[in-house]
Design a protein around this motif. Structure first.
Motif, PDB file in Angstrom:
ATOM      1  N   SER A 156     -75.718  35.806 -85.326  1.00  0.00           N
ATOM      2  CA  SER A 156     -74.872  37.241 -84.569  1.00  0.00           C
ATOM      3  C   SER A 156     -75.529  38.135 -83.842  1.00  0.00           C
ATOM      4  N   GLN A 157     -76.707  37.673 -83.314  1.00  0.00           N
ATOM      5  CA  GLN A 157     -77.736  39.044 -83.790  1.00  0.00           C
ATOM      6  C   GLN A 157     -78.522  38.327 -82.672  1.00  0.00           C
ATOM      7  N   GLU A 158     -78.864  39.206 -81.748  1.00  0.00           N
ATOM      8  CA  GLU A 158     -79.583  38.586 -79.936  1.00  0.00           C
ATOM      9  C   GLU A 158     -80.806  38.748 -80.382  1.00  0.00           C
ATOM     10  N   GLU A 159     -81.567  39.545 -81.471  1.00  0.00           N
ATOM     11  CA  GLU A 159     -82.687  39.365 -81.535  1.00  0.00           C
ATOM     12  C   GLU A 159     -83.440  38.712 -82.111  1.00  0.00           C
ATOM     13  N   SER A 160     -82.607  38.277 -83.840  1.00  0.00           N
ATOM     14  CA  SER A 160     -82.791  37.631 -84.938  1.00  0.00           C
ATOM     15  C   SER A 160     -82.830  35.754 -83.088  1.00  0.00           C
ATOM     16  N   TRP A 161     -81.819  35.818 -82.398  1.00  0.00           N
ATOM     17  CA  TRP A 161     -81.983  34.356 -81.775  1.00  0.00           C
ATOM     18  C   TRP A 161     -83.036  34.062 -80.750  1.00  0.00           C
ATOM     19  N   VAL A 162     -83.912  35.381 -80.307  1.00  0.00           N
ATOM     20  CA  VAL A 162     -84.571  35.586 -79.299  1.00  0.00           C
ATOM     21  C   VAL A 162     -86.128  35.162 -80.089  1.00  0.00           C
ATOM     22  N   ALA A 163     -86.435  35.287 -80.896  1.00  0.00           N
ATOM     23  CA  ALA A 163     -87.603  35.577 -82.375  1.00  0.00           C
ATOM     24  C   ALA A 163     -87.452  33.780 -82.650  1.00  0.00           C
ATOM     25  N   ALA A 164     -86.214  33.033 -83.515  1.00  0.00           N
ATOM     26  CA  ALA A 164     -86.100  31.758 -83.154  1.00  0.00           C
ATOM     27  C   ALA A 164     -86.513  31.406 -82.012  1.00  0.00           C
ATOM     28  N   ILE A 165     -86.160  31.434 -81.089  1.00  0.00           N
ATOM     29  CA  ILE A 165     -86.595  30.338 -79.445  1.00  0.00           C
ATOM     30  C   ILE A 165     -88.355  30.894 -79.568  1.00  0.00           C
ATOM     31  N   ALA A 166     -88.946  31.996 -80.081  1.00  0.00           N
ATOM     32  CA  ALA A 166     -90.053  31.806 -79.676  1.00  0.00           C
ATOM     33  C   ALA A 166     -91.028  31.057 -80.594  1.00  0.00           C
ATOM     34  N   GLU A 167     -90.571  31.774 -81.841  1.00  0.00           N
ATOM     35  CA  GLU A 167     -91.098  30.533 -83.519  1.00  0.00           C
ATOM     36  C   GLU A 167     -91.157  29.015 -82.886  1.00  0.00           C
ATOM     37  N   THR A 168     -89.857  28.996 -82.482  1.00  0.00           N
ATOM     38  CA  THR A 168     -89.959  27.145 -82.141  1.00  0.00           C
ATOM     39  C   THR A 168     -90.982  26.550 -80.776  1.00  0.00           C
ATOM     40  N   GLU A 169     -90.895  27.473 -79.977  1.00  0.00           N
ATOM     41  CA  GLU A 169     -91.715  26.846 -79.134  1.00  0.00           C
ATOM     42  C   GLU A 169     -93.193  27.587 -79.107  1.00  0.00           C
ATOM     43  N   ARG A 170     -94.235  28.192 -80.450  1.00  0.00           N
ATOM     44  CA  ARG A 170     -95.101  28.437 -80.584  1.00  0.00           C
ATOM     45  C   ARG A 170     -95.203  27.230 -81.218  1.00  0.00           C
ATOM     46  N   ALA A 171     -94.172  26.740 -82.623  1.00  0.00           N
ATOM     47  CA  ALA A 171     -94.935  25.467 -83.431  1.00  0.00           C
ATOM     48  C   ALA A 171     -95.095  25.019 -82.408  1.00  0.00           C
ATOM     49  N   PHE A 172     -93.947  23.766 -81.824  1.00  0.00           N
ATOM     50  CA  PHE A 172     -93.901  22.920 -81.562  1.00  0.00           C
ATOM     51  C   PHE A 172     -93.831  22.865 -79.320  1.00  0.00           C
ATOM     52  N   GLY A 173     -94.080  23.939 -79.039  1.00  0.00           N
ATOM     53  CA  GLY A 173     -94.641  24.087 -77.822  1.00  0.00           C
ATOM     54  C   GLY A 173     -92.856  23.552 -76.326  1.00  0.00           C
ATOM     55  N   ALA A 174     -91.741  23.436 -77.386  1.00  0.00           N
ATOM     56  CA  ALA A 174     -90.920  23.312 -76.613  1.00  0.00           C
ATOM     57  C   ALA A 174     -89.969  22.976 -77.173  1.00  0.00           C
ATOM     58  N   LEU A 175     -88.169  23.468 -76.653  1.00  0.00           N
ATOM     59  CA  LEU A 175     -87.178  23.197 -76.872  1.00  0.00           C
ATOM     60  C   LEU A 175     -86.554  22.293 -76.721  1.00  0.00           C
ATOM     61  N   THR A 176     -86.055  21.571 -76.986  1.00  0.00           N
ATOM     62  CA  THR A 176     -85.003  20.035 -75.499  1.00  0.00           C
ATOM     63  C   THR A 176     -83.787  19.682 -76.134  1.00  0.00           C
ATOM     64  N   VAL A 177     -83.239  20.511 -77.757  1.00  0.00           N
ATOM     65  CA  VAL A 177     -81.724  20.400 -78.143  1.00  0.00           C
ATOM     66  C   VAL A 177     -81.802  21.860 -78.961  1.00  0.00           C
ATOM     67  N   LEU A 178     -80.113  21.867 -78.202  1.00  0.00           N
ATOM     68  CA  LEU A 178     -79.636  22.791 -79.871  1.00  0.00           C
ATOM     69  C   LEU A 178     -78.255  22.655 -80.491  1.00  0.00           C
ATOM     70  N   VAL A 179     -78.457  22.759 -81.555  1.00  0.00           N
ATOM     71  CA  VAL A 179     -76.944  22.071 -82.192  1.00  0.00           C
ATOM     72  C   VAL A 179     -76.337  23.281 -82.138  1.00  0.00           C
ATOM     73  N   ASN A 180     -75.785  23.986 -81.925  1.00  0.00           N
ATOM     74  CA  ASN A 180     -74.788  25.198 -82.246  1.00  0.00           C
ATOM     75  C   ASN A 180     -73.106  24.655 -83.606  1.00  0.00           C
ATOM     76  N   ASN A 181     -74.317  24.442 -84.632  1.00  0.00           N
ATOM     77  CA  ASN A 181     -73.579  24.249 -86.047  1.00  0.00           C
ATOM     78  C   ASN A 181     -73.460  25.306 -86.967  1.00  0.00           C
TER      79      ASN A 181
END
Length: 259
Positions: free
Chosen positions: A62-87
């Protein structure tokens, strides 16, 4: 060769009954899996169980800044994000509309609807940077028909349908597919245990006896469809909605003795 080698998938609500099923199956199929959740103990424990190709990130959808941080950490760890599952999702304690608190309404829509909107909003640029990918929104059969005493949840899931179709139109030319799954009654704590502030689980409102397939769904049933929708086999599918409910919405099945 595993189906999802070199793919990175972010699953929100990744520690719940369905979410953990998705996470485990994706990991087994070779994906790098990012477990987004608010429960750090369970999220970190699941990531440790799976090993190096799994990460936990704290994510309040529910928090945009939390999303921004999560996407940044995903790219830092694995280089690219290819799938999002909004579960990720929550249910409201059962109550008539006239007895539903405004705060309850706001909380359910913040997580179930705004959380999905923010996921699409913040993940789309990352998916575009990766050259395309897929988004799957986990909705509900309650987003297709009405259900008494669950107005906030029903409204949130109906809205996810329109959001899915709009995102599919906006992102299709970027090679990003957006689809929705509508699970029926699935045997997870979300269904079998009461929501916060309630003594009554949703399962009490449903008996599988009249379903065409007379049983509750299992998380693996939903996961199997999810894996198809993010695979190359679904490359020409976007803006679609898939009901997986054992025939719940079809109406009562013909009794065996009448067949």
């Amino acid at each position: 060769m595993p189906r999802f080698d070199n793919q990175t998938v972010l699953v929100t609500g990744g520690t719940g009954g369905q979410g953990a099923s998705h996470v485990r199956a994706l990991h087994a199929e070779g994906a790098n899996v990012v477990i987004g959740a608010v429960d750090a103990e369970r999220g970190a424990g699941l990531a440790a169980e799976l090993g190096g190709a799994a990460r936990f990130v704290h994510l309040d959808v529910s928090q945009e800044e939390s999303w921004v941080a999560a996407i940044a950490e995903t790219e830092r760890a694995f280089g690219a994000l290819t799938v999002l599952v909004n579960n990720a999702g929550v249910q409201n304690p059962p109550a008539l509309i006239e007895s539903t608190q405004r705060a309850t309404w706001a909380r359910i829509l913040d997580i179930n609807l705004t959380g999905t909107f923010l996921g699409i909003k913040t993940a789309a640029p990352a998916l575009r940077r990766a050259g395309g990918g897929a988004i799957v929104n986990i909705a509900s059969t309650m987003g297709i028909g009405g259900t008494a005493c669950y107005a906030p949840y029903v409204a949130s899931k109906w809205a996810v349908r329109g959001l899915t179709r709009t995102a599919a139109l906006e992102l299709g030319r970027d090679n990003i597919r957006v689809n929705a799954i509508h699970p029926g009654v699935v045997a997870t704590p979300f269904i079998t245990e009461p929501a916060a502030g309630s003594d009554t689980p949703i399962a009490d409102f449903y008996s599988p006896e009249p379903f065409a397939i007379p049983r509750l769904g299992q998380p693996a049933d939903i996961t199997a469809l999810l894996l198809f929708l993010i695979s190359p086999h679904a490359a020409f599918i976007t803006g679609a909605e898939y009901v997986i409910d054992g025939g719940l919405l079809l109406g009562p099945a013909l009794p065996k003795e009448a067949a």
